[in-house]
Design an enzyme around this catalytic site. Structure first.
Site, PDB file in Angstrom:
ATOM      1  N   THR B   1       0.835  -1.193   0.000  1.00 51.21           N
ATOM      2  CA  THR B   1       0.000   0.000   0.000  1.00 51.21           C
ATOM      3  C   THR B   1       0.876   1.250   0.000  1.00 51.21           C
ATOM      4  O   THR B   1       1.921   1.267   0.641  1.00 51.21           O
ATOM      5  CB  THR B   1      -0.899   0.006   1.253  1.00 51.21           C
ATOM      6  OG1 THR B   1      -1.667  -1.192   1.262  1.00 51.21           O
ATOM      7  CG2 THR B   1      -1.841   1.203   1.236  1.00 51.21           C
ATOM      8  N   GLY B  55      -6.238  -4.107   6.701  1.00 48.33           N
ATOM      9  CA  GLY B  55      -7.330  -3.188   6.430  1.00 48.33           C
ATOM     10  C   GLY B  55      -8.622  -3.467   7.172  1.00 48.33           C
ATOM     11  O   GLY B  55      -9.344  -2.534   7.548  1.00 48.33           O
TER      12      GLY B  55
END
Lengths: 170, 164
Positions: B1, B55
């Site tokens: 990410t 997440g």
């Protein structure tokens, strides 16, 4: 005027023993280049949104990071990309999830924020919107990297079934 | 990410995040997407946040929005305004106290709030990190992993990248 920026390229278990000097230098150079891109926008009086996009698009093109080119593989050996962007002025926001083939997902998220009445689009619908907006697509192999493929193969070898993979996230 | 957060010379904040998710994801699971409020958030009244990590824990905690809310309330608490109505001027017009230069939340106090939210993620079993730029221009990090690829810079001359 005063400006400020922070960037990241992911977090995780990073063992110093696994990091060669060359690898360490390569990551730092990539981070500095991305940071410099954002700094240039802000120092020139550009907007925070443009600075964010300048940083993220650069990192999306850098195969060392898990976004855009260099994204991890799904269980089925594909790449599903997600991105979000938000404007602090009015809390306008745009996000996309589970899209394939989009070179710069952050730019598509910004399109969702600006050029659609919605906040989040996913999957085929998001890709249809991307085509309508003229967003750049790349072939699947453009996103592939050997390191990410090996990571998927290792994961599959270590797990007895897909259930073992997903149950820990549920 | 990957992600970035910024404050521009006009006083505006923005946040952006992009990811490939986690290796081996199936069934259209988008729990690692930078969902607005969990992994990405920006509000000129408080801060801009971009997250990276596990997440689905970020969604459960609402990390990015939680950080912005805590910074806004900490600022008001520091000024003893939490229990008060919005101050007004002599004409009864609400004072723009949020944007007043008189009201600055120190970096160390902002860091406490950010660390508390990431501590909440850790307590649930998640890991990862966040980058934050506050409305007062402090670029901050917090992570509960052994490393985070990161960098920050300001118009005052700060310019650094780090991994561990």
């Amino acid at each position: 005027g005063r400006w400020s920026i922070a960037i990241h390229g992911g977090a995780g278990t990073l063992d110093r023993a696994d990091m060669t000097p060359e690898r360490d230098a390569a990551y730092r150079a990539s981070l500095q280049a991305a940071l410099d891109a954002g700094k240039a926008v802000l120092a020139g009086g550009g907007s925070a949104l443009d600075a964010v996009e300048a940083v993220v698009t650069r990192l999306e093109d850098d195969e060392k990071f898990n976004a855009g080119r260099g994204a991890v593989f799904t269980w089925d050996g594909t790449h599903e990309l997600d991105a979000a962007i938000m404007d602090g002025r009015d809390r306008a926001a745009g996000a996309i999830a589970g899209v394939t083939g989009v070179r710069h997902p952050i730019m598509l998220a910004r399109k969702v924020m600006i050029d659609s009445p919605h906040v989040m689009l996913a999957g085929e619908g998001a890709e249809e919107f991307a085509h309508e907006q003229g967003v750049e697509f790349m072939p699947p192999e453009w996103f592939d990297t050997d390191a990410r493929r090996e990571a998927l193969e290792r994961m599959k070898a270590e797990k007895l079934s897909a259930l073992d993979v997903d149950i820990k996230f549920g | 990410t990957v992600g970035a957060v910024a404050l521009d010379t006009h006083g505006n904040l923005a946040a952006g995040t992009s990811t490939g998710g986690m290796t081996g994801k199936r069934w259209g699971r988008i729990g690692d997407a930078p969902v607005i409020g969990a992994g990405t958030y920006a509000d000129n009244d408080s801060c801009a946040v971009s997250g990276t990590g596990w997440g689905e824990y970020f969604i459960r905690v609402g990390v990015a929005h939680e950080i912005c809310t805590r910074l806004r309330y900490r600022l008001l608490a520091e000024r003893d305004l939490l229990q008060a109505t919005v101050p007004t001027d002599a004409d009864g017009v609400p004072v723009d106290y949020i944007h007043s230069a008189e009201f600055v939340l120190d970096a160390d106090k902002a860091q406490e709030e950010i660390d508390a939210v990431m501590g909440d993620v850790a307590r649930l079993g998640g890991d990862g990190g966040v980058i934050v730029v506050t409305r007062d221009g402090f670029p901050l990090f917090s992570f509960n992993t052994t490393g985070m690829y990161r960098g920050r810079a300001t118009s005052e001359g700060l310019d650094q990248v780090a991994i561990y």
